[in-house]
Design a protein around this motif. Structure first.
Motif, mmCIF file in Angstrom:
data_model
loop_
_atom_site.group_PDB
_atom_site.id
_atom_site.type_symbol
_atom_site.label_atom_id
_atom_site.label_comp_id
_atom_site.label_asym_id
_atom_site.label_seq_id
_atom_site.Cartn_x
_atom_site.Cartn_y
_atom_site.Cartn_z
ATOM 1 N N CYS A 246 0.443 -15.204 -6.733
ATOM 2 C CA CYS A 246 1.507 -15.769 -5.614
ATOM 3 C C CYS A 246 0.393 -16.334 -4.338
ATOM 4 O O CYS A 246 -0.234 -15.563 -4.154
ATOM 5 C CB CYS A 246 2.854 -14.928 -5.178
ATOM 6 S SG CYS A 246 3.695 -14.532 -6.433
ATOM 7 N N CYS B 239 6.000 -8.645 -8.800
ATOM 8 C CA CYS B 239 5.755 -9.938 -8.768
ATOM 9 C C CYS B 239 4.251 -10.194 -9.074
ATOM 10 O O CYS B 239 3.254 -9.181 -9.126
ATOM 11 C CB CYS B 239 5.905 -10.433 -7.470
ATOM 12 S SG CYS B 239 7.553 -10.166 -6.884
ATOM 13 N N CYS C 158 1.300 -21.219 -7.193
ATOM 14 C CA CYS C 158 0.289 -20.577 -7.893
ATOM 15 C C CYS C 158 -1.255 -20.554 -7.237
ATOM 16 O O CYS C 158 -1.351 -21.764 -6.509
ATOM 17 C CB CYS C 158 0.212 -20.801 -9.464
ATOM 18 S SG CYS C 158 1.589 -20.397 -10.231
ATOM 19 N N CYS D 284 7.738 -13.414 -4.763
ATOM 20 C CA CYS D 284 8.181 -14.166 -5.972
ATOM 21 C C CYS D 284 9.880 -14.072 -5.636
ATOM 22 O O CYS D 284 10.370 -13.358 -5.001
ATOM 23 C CB CYS D 284 7.815 -13.615 -7.282
ATOM 24 S SG CYS D 284 8.547 -11.808 -7.534
ATOM 25 N N CYS E 270 6.891 -17.712 -8.856
ATOM 26 C CA CYS E 270 6.262 -17.690 -7.641
ATOM 27 C C CYS E 270 6.935 -18.988 -6.693
ATOM 28 O O CYS E 270 6.842 -20.087 -7.045
ATOM 29 C CB CYS E 270 4.986 -18.033 -7.928
ATOM 30 S SG CYS E 270 4.240 -16.753 -9.081
#
Length: 545
Positions: A421, A417, A437, A426, A433
């Motif tokens: 995140c 991922c 973000c 994720c 995500c």
């Protein structure tokens, strides 16, 4: 003794060849006289010769019905015939007996009456009675008794052979299995034909052969095979033929063996489009009687309709294929028959029914009644349901039920991922995500700069710049003001100091002037005293010097 043993062995071999089932059960009787136990009737020797050690014997003088019963140890059997060896020269004691085949040990018997001794006359002491019945018990039953001696009913059996096969088997030694399409799997030991008929559950028009259980007219929807017990994915397929014939191609997958598609030509083609790629394990083809037997017969599989370019040959022979077993994944099945034209000769193809064994891509099981795991990539194994072509992104395991560990996603959970995140991991499949973000980034995996955040940041930067500029301007103005004030103060001070100095200088100048005037006066007075002549002399002396 040796001759007796040899004769016994020969008889046993003969009985075995007739499916004697008495070695597979136990016997009992209504009563026992001395050593005339019920097992004597199922043990050798096979004869009518009487003794209490080799024949059965019930109590003498009993007023109750006398009976002897045999029970199969394996359960139910199909009885073809029963041979009874009664005590020689004592037929009057078996006068009026009855023989039953039943499924219970109830006395009086309530099962099927195979035989009842008629009047008048006496029966033979050795008698073979055809029965052709299914049951678990054989009961010899007598209520008449010995009319001559008035000893009441007696049973004196020296040997009993019960011929047949265990339920579900047939053949000379009961070694063959009855068709599972016979009702309750009961068939005749002699030829294997169904005793109570065949199972017509999936047979078209409920028609089947009582001898084999085969659905002779065809199969109901989505079934194929001789007994219509297998799933037919051709039922939902699209069929086509070239050249077009006088009967439509759709007759070949309507389930009816009596309606056939018919085409003629030197090179004829019949194709089934399954609509989706599927796992296939075999093909049944029922041809009409007019189908040309000579020539080349070829089966192709492909994932496009252009089988010649992209196809794989499954079968190629000079013999018409009626059943072909294989394992393949494809969408199109194409049958091609080619006959070299000689003297205007054309091949004729009649396809009455085509069955393609397999399941729709999302099902598995004997009749495709189980759903594949929902996270399979492609069709699953037809027997186990395992995802043999792998899993959808985000899942692992044979059945694709295990999600990726946190921090990983994608095919086989091999991708990490994005490190941008927030609080949530994720999405296991896409890498998206889930909780958004970090500031300034966007996109499903937070790898793109956010336009809105950039604009917001620019606005904030502008505001910060304006604020900073204002602060700096304020500071600058403050500094300038301070400098101006300071400068003014310095100027005032300087002016003050200047005035003081000026005053002092004026004072000093006045003083100087006063002194100077005094000096000048003194000098003048002195000069008057010296006189000009002296001065001139001194000055001249200095110059000359």
């Amino acid at each position: 003794m040796f001759f007796l043993l040899l004769s016994h062995t020969a008889v046993l071999l003969r009985v075995t060849a007739q499916h004697n089932l008495t070695p597979f059960g136990t016997a009992k009787q209504s009563s026992t006289y001395r050593s005339g136990i019920p097992q004597n009737a199922i043990n050798p020797p096979v004869s009518n010769a009487f003794s209490l050690d080799i024949c059965t014997h019930t109590d003498i003088g009993s007023i109750k019905p006398a009976w002897w019963m045999f029970q199969f140890s394996f359960g139910i059997a199909y009885i073809t015939d029963i041979t009874i060896y009664y005590r020689v020269n004592f037929a009057h004691r078996m006068d009026g007996f009855k023989l039953y085949v039943t499924n219970s040990s109830t006395i009086p018997p309530d099962g099927y009456l195979c035989y009842e001794d008629p009047n008048p006359g006496l029966p033979n002491t050795t008698i073979t009675i055809p029965c052709y019945q299914i049951g678990q018990y054989i009961i010899y039953y007598d209520t008449t008794g010995d009319d001559l001696s008035q000893n009441g009913p007696l049973v004196e059996l020296c040997y009993v052979a019960i011929n047949g096969c265990q339920k579900g088997f047939w053949g000379s030694n009961c070694e063959k299995v009855c068709s599972k399409y016979c009702i309750e799997r009961n068939c005749y030991p002699g030829n294997g034909s169904c005793v109570w008929g065949c199972n017509t559950e999936n047979c078209l028009n409920d028609i089947c052969s009582i001898l084999t259980g085969v659905c002779t007219a065809g199969c109901k929807e989505r079934r194929t095979g001789d007994h219509c017990n297998e799933y037919n994915i051709a039922s939902d397929g699209l069929v086509s033929q070239y050249p077009s014939g006088n009967q439509p191609a759709s007759f070949a997958n309507d389930g009816n063996k009596r309606s056939c598609s018919k085409i003629k030509g030197t090179n004829v083609t019949f194709q089934v489009d399954l609509k989706k790629e599927s796992i296939v394990t075999g093909v049944y083809i029922t041809f009409g009687e007019n189908t040309t037997k000579v020539g080349s017969h070829t089966l192709y599989t492909s994932n496009t309709s252009n089988f010649l370019k992209n196809g794989t040959i499954l079968y190629d022979d000079q013999i018409v294929p009626t059943r072909v077993n294989f394992s393949a994944v494809f969408r199109y099945l194409t049958y091609v028959m080619y006959v070299s034209p000689v003297h205007g000769y054309f091949s004729e193809l009649e396809v009455c029914e085509i069955g393609i064994l397999g399941c729709p891509p999302t099902y598995y099981g004997p009749v495709c009644n189980k759903s594949c795991p929902r996270n399979c990539h492609g069709p699953c194994d037809l027997e186990t349901g395992n995802c043999i072509f792998g899993c959808l992104n985000g899942w692992t395991g044979d059945n694709c039920k295990q999600a990726c560990n946190d921090g990983f996603y994608g095919n086989n959970c091999l991708q990490k991922c994005s490190p941008f995140c927030l609080h949530q991991p994720c999405d296991h499949g896409t890498g998206k995500c889930l909780d958004g973000c970090i500031r300034g980034l966007q996109g499903f995996n937070c790898t793109q700069v956010s336009v809105h955040t950039a604009e917001s940041d620019n606005e904030v930067t502008t505001r910060i710049g304006m604020f900073s500029g204002g602060v700096l301007l304020g500071i600058l103005i403050t500094v300038v003001v301070c400098l101006v004030i300071r400068k003014k103060r310095q100027l005032r001070k300087k002016q003050t100091n200047g005035n003081t100095i000026k005053k002092k200088q004026s004072h000093d100048q006045q003083h100087y002037d006063d002194v100077r005037m005094e000096n000048v006066s003194t000098y003048q007075d002195l000069r008057r005293d010296i006189g000009s002549s002296e001065y001139d002399q001194i000055n001249t002396s200095y110059v000359n010097h």
